[in-house]
Design a protein around this motif. Structure first.
Motif, short mmCIF file in Angstrom:
data_model
loop_
_atom_site.label_atom_id
_atom_site.label_comp_id
_atom_site.label_asym_id
_atom_site.label_seq_id
_atom_site.Cartn_x
_atom_site.Cartn_y
_atom_site.Cartn_z
N ARG A 365 58.19 108.28 -24.91
CA ARG A 365 57.60 109.57 -25.28
C ARG A 365 56.33 109.86 -24.49
O ARG A 365 55.62 110.82 -24.78
N GLY A 366 56.01 109.01 -23.52
CA GLY A 366 54.83 109.22 -22.70
C GLY A 366 53.54 108.87 -23.40
O GLY A 366 52.47 109.38 -23.02
N LEU A 367 53.57 108.01 -24.41
CA LEU A 367 52.39 107.68 -25.21
C LEU A 367 51.80 106.34 -24.80
O LEU A 367 52.54 105.38 -24.53
N ARG A 368 50.50 106.28 -24.76
CA ARG A 368 49.80 105.03 -24.51
C ARG A 368 49.83 104.16 -25.75
O ARG A 368 49.76 104.65 -26.88
N VAL A 369 49.88 102.83 -25.57
CA VAL A 369 49.91 101.88 -26.68
C VAL A 369 48.74 100.91 -26.56
O VAL A 369 48.59 100.22 -25.56
N VAL A 370 47.92 100.89 -27.59
CA VAL A 370 46.86 99.91 -27.73
C VAL A 370 47.31 98.92 -28.81
O VAL A 370 47.82 99.34 -29.85
N GLY A 371 47.15 97.64 -28.56
CA GLY A 371 47.59 96.65 -29.54
C GLY A 371 46.57 95.57 -29.74
O GLY A 371 45.73 95.30 -28.86
N SER A 372 46.62 94.91 -30.89
CA SER A 372 45.64 93.88 -31.21
C SER A 372 46.29 92.50 -31.27
O SER A 372 47.49 92.36 -31.52
N THR A 373 45.47 91.49 -31.05
CA THR A 373 45.89 90.12 -31.28
C THR A 373 46.02 89.87 -32.78
O THR A 373 45.49 90.62 -33.61
N LEU A 374 46.74 88.79 -33.13
CA LEU A 374 46.94 88.43 -34.54
C LEU A 374 45.74 87.66 -35.04
O LEU A 374 45.26 86.72 -34.40
N THR A 375 45.25 88.05 -36.21
CA THR A 375 43.99 87.52 -36.72
C THR A 375 44.17 86.16 -37.41
O THR A 375 45.27 85.80 -37.82
N PRO A 376 43.08 85.40 -37.55
CA PRO A 376 43.17 84.05 -38.12
C PRO A 376 43.61 84.04 -39.58
O PRO A 376 43.33 84.97 -40.34
N PHE A 377 44.29 82.94 -39.96
CA PHE A 377 44.67 82.78 -41.37
C PHE A 377 44.56 81.32 -41.80
O PHE A 377 45.18 80.88 -42.75
N GLY A 378 43.69 80.55 -41.12
CA GLY A 378 43.58 79.12 -41.40
C GLY A 378 43.10 78.80 -42.79
O GLY A 378 43.36 77.71 -43.31
N GLY A 379 42.40 79.73 -43.44
CA GLY A 379 41.94 79.48 -44.81
C GLY A 379 42.93 79.87 -45.87
O GLY A 379 42.65 79.75 -47.06
N ASN A 380 44.12 80.34 -45.45
CA ASN A 380 45.12 80.78 -46.41
C ASN A 380 46.07 79.64 -46.75
O ASN A 380 46.34 78.75 -45.93
N SER A 381 46.62 79.67 -47.96
CA SER A 381 47.47 78.57 -48.45
C SER A 381 48.75 78.42 -47.63
O SER A 381 49.37 77.35 -47.64
N ARG A 382 49.16 79.46 -46.92
CA ARG A 382 50.41 79.39 -46.16
C ARG A 382 50.21 78.84 -44.76
O ARG A 382 51.18 78.70 -43.99
N HIS A 383 49.01 78.50 -44.39
CA HIS A 383 48.73 78.04 -43.04
C HIS A 383 49.26 76.63 -42.81
O HIS A 383 49.12 75.75 -43.66
N THR A 384 49.88 76.42 -41.66
CA THR A 384 50.26 75.08 -41.19
C THR A 384 49.97 75.02 -39.70
O THR A 384 49.83 76.05 -39.02
N ASP A 385 49.91 73.81 -39.17
CA ASP A 385 49.68 73.65 -37.73
C ASP A 385 50.81 74.27 -36.92
O ASP A 385 50.57 74.85 -35.86
N GLN A 386 52.04 74.15 -37.42
CA GLN A 386 53.17 74.73 -36.70
C GLN A 386 53.06 76.25 -36.62
O GLN A 386 53.26 76.84 -35.56
N LEU A 387 52.71 76.88 -37.74
CA LEU A 387 52.60 78.34 -37.74
C LEU A 387 51.39 78.79 -36.92
O LEU A 387 51.42 79.86 -36.29
N GLU A 388 50.33 78.00 -36.92
CA GLU A 388 49.18 78.32 -36.09
C GLU A 388 49.56 78.33 -34.61
O GLU A 388 49.10 79.19 -33.84
N ALA A 389 50.43 77.41 -34.21
CA ALA A 389 50.88 77.38 -32.83
C ALA A 389 51.69 78.63 -32.47
O ALA A 389 51.62 79.12 -31.34
N VAL A 390 52.44 79.15 -33.44
CA VAL A 390 53.20 80.38 -33.19
C VAL A 390 52.23 81.55 -32.98
O VAL A 390 52.39 82.35 -32.05
N ARG A 391 51.22 81.63 -33.84
CA ARG A 391 50.22 82.70 -33.69
C ARG A 391 49.54 82.62 -32.33
O ARG A 391 49.35 83.64 -31.65
N ALA A 392 49.19 81.40 -31.91
CA ALA A 392 48.55 81.22 -30.61
C ALA A 392 49.46 81.66 -29.47
O ALA A 392 49.00 82.28 -28.50
N GLY A 393 50.75 81.37 -29.60
CA GLY A 393 51.70 81.78 -28.57
C GLY A 393 51.82 83.29 -28.46
O GLY A 393 51.88 83.84 -27.35
#
Length: 460
Positions: A365-393
């Motif tokens: 549609r000829g529109l510009r796209v601005v996007g953000s990185t995924l924010t931290p969630f290490g203090g959340n109960s669902r956090h694991t090292d494996q999922l943190e690696a996915v976020r980093a990727g």
């Protein structure tokens, strides 16, 4: 003059009159052009989109983006069509629990906050998630008098019509756009949009996390200036999905598709402290509206309709983003729920592919796209090292510049410098995932306005 020449002259004069009349009718502005509220059935296309879970889900072509953007189905586009700009929006997220037949015999007064002003307004009502027709008996729009109640400011109450009729039937799975209403709408103010539903209409299409108090009253109270009859309160928006304003000086709208971090979870109630509210304050005067298309729990790749967390980002993008009036630039804040919600997505490339699919839809549609990185969630109960690696990727891919036209690094802004997988303590609302008021304010201030209002075109 002989009779034959007389008839020829008369025919010529009639042709000129017809041409003049046609020109007059074509030149009538948006307020007098009968921009009526024809209904549109979107159920088939959106249910088809909802049947798949991958990044190849249906996009703009399956969600009626073209007709929703400015012109109701069955109506001719007015001369001033391009002057309609979205000032507020909320994405339909699911079915309101506990009311399978709707709020029969009640008036629903939604309270919404504007981002840009105009000389007239129109509304969009959605029946997206119902298989039954919805009867709207009457509707109205007004400027709110106080944040504390449902009362309207004196002299601002206006009836809303659809095809110049007081009532309208919203088709199953569809939506309607109202006629224009003459009303001076100022930016950064609250509007009251009220609908009366006199008959059963099936499940209620709603947005569950409004973070604003809306109201209901018994009977047809759509024209009530006083809020005395509106004794029932609810933290949701029902049926209403957009308010557009007529503003011929506006540039367009920034439409932000996101999850609970865009929806504002963790911010103060009834205070309009989402990061998009701060952004709207900053761009005020630049001719841009800011539309919030966030849904709490929303994911790029998977649907969560039963949980009220909306269709996937790739399937709703055409309707919720490209379909808004005057979309000028797209902002994407989405992807963390693909990682942390079950079934967890553990392949960062799949999430990245979904985000790229959004960019491709916007570029078409000829529109510009601005996007953000995924924010931290290490203090959340669902956090694991494996999922943190996915976020980093995912974040590595976003920072590379291959996903969006411009990148806003919300991760680096919000993270604790001593524990980079966690939010800074003063930016944490308390759950380790959602920012606080201070965090949201920082996000809204962090966006480079040049990325939104610059002249460089999108890459096609």
């Amino acid at each position: 003059m002989n009779r034959q020449r007389g008839f020829a002259l008369l025919a010529g004069l009639l042709a000129v009159v017809a041409l003049v009349c046609a020109t007059i009718f074509a030149g009538v502005g948006a307020l007098d052009g009968g921009v009526g509220g024809g209904g549109r059935d979107e159920a088939g296309s959106d249910r088809a989109a909802a049947s798949g879970n991958g990044a190849g889900g249906n996009g703009a072509s399956g969600n009626g983006a073209g007709s929703r953007a400015r012109t109701p189905a069955g109506a001719a586009a007015p001369v001033s069509a391009d002057a309609w700009i979205g000032t507020w929006a909320a994405s339909p997220a699911g079915i309101e629990p506990g009311v399978p037949n709707g709020h029969v015999g009640r008036s629903i007064r939604n309270v919404v906050h504007t981002s840009i002003g105009g000389t007239a307004a129109r509304i969009t009502l959605s029946n997206l998630f119902s298989r039954e027709a919805l009867l709207i008996g009457r509707a109205s729009i007004a400027v709110s008098e106080h944040k504390e109640d449902a009362g309207a400011a004196a002299g601002t109450m206006r009836p809303v019509t659809f095809g110049k009729k007081a009532s309208v039937v919203v088709p199953p799975g569809g939506h309607v756009v109202s006629d224009p209403v003459r009303l001076q709408v100022t930016p950064d103010t609250d509007l009251l949009v009220t609908v009366h539903t006199p008959a059963p209409g099936g499940p209620v299409t709603y947005h569950p996390r409004a973070l604003r108090t809306s109201y209901t009253a018994l009977g047809d109270r759509t024209r009530d200036v006083s809020g005395a009859a509106y004794i029932e309160r609810a933290p949701v928006w029902r049926y209403l999905t957009a308010v557009d304003v007529l503003n011929r000086q506006a540039r367009g709208s920034v439409v932000v598709i996101g999850d609970s971090i865009t929806d504002g979870t963790g911010s103060s109630y009834d205070s309009d402290r989402r990061w998009t509210d701060t952004l709207a304050d900053r761009v005020r005067g630049s001719g841009l509206g800011v539309l919030n298309a966030g849904i709490s729990g929303n994911r790029v790749l998977r649907h969560s309709l039963a949980a009220g967390k909306g269709p996937s980002g790739v399937s709703r993008f055409g309707r919720d983003v490209l379909g808004q009036a005057g979309t000028e630039v797209v902002f994407v804040e989405l992807g963390i729920n693909d990682i942390i919600r079950r079934p967890n997505e553990t392949d960062p490339d799949r999430i990245t592919a979904g985000l790229k699919a959004l960019t491709r839809q916007a570029h078409a549609r000829g529109l510009r796209v601005v996007g953000s990185t995924l924010t931290p969630f290490g203090g959340n109960s669902r956090h694991t090292d494996q999922l943190e690696a996915v976020r980093a990727g995912v974040n590595d891919a976003i920072r590379s510049g291959d996903v969006f036209d411009r990148t806003v690094d919300f991760d680096r802004l919000l993270r604790d410098p001593y524990a980079p997988d966690r939010l800074r303590p003063d930016y944490d609302s308390g759950d380790g995932l959602h920012p606080s008021d201070a965090g949201y304010a920082a996000m809204g201030r962090f966006v480079d306005l040049g990325d939104l209002i610059g002249e460089e075109p999108a890459r096609l």
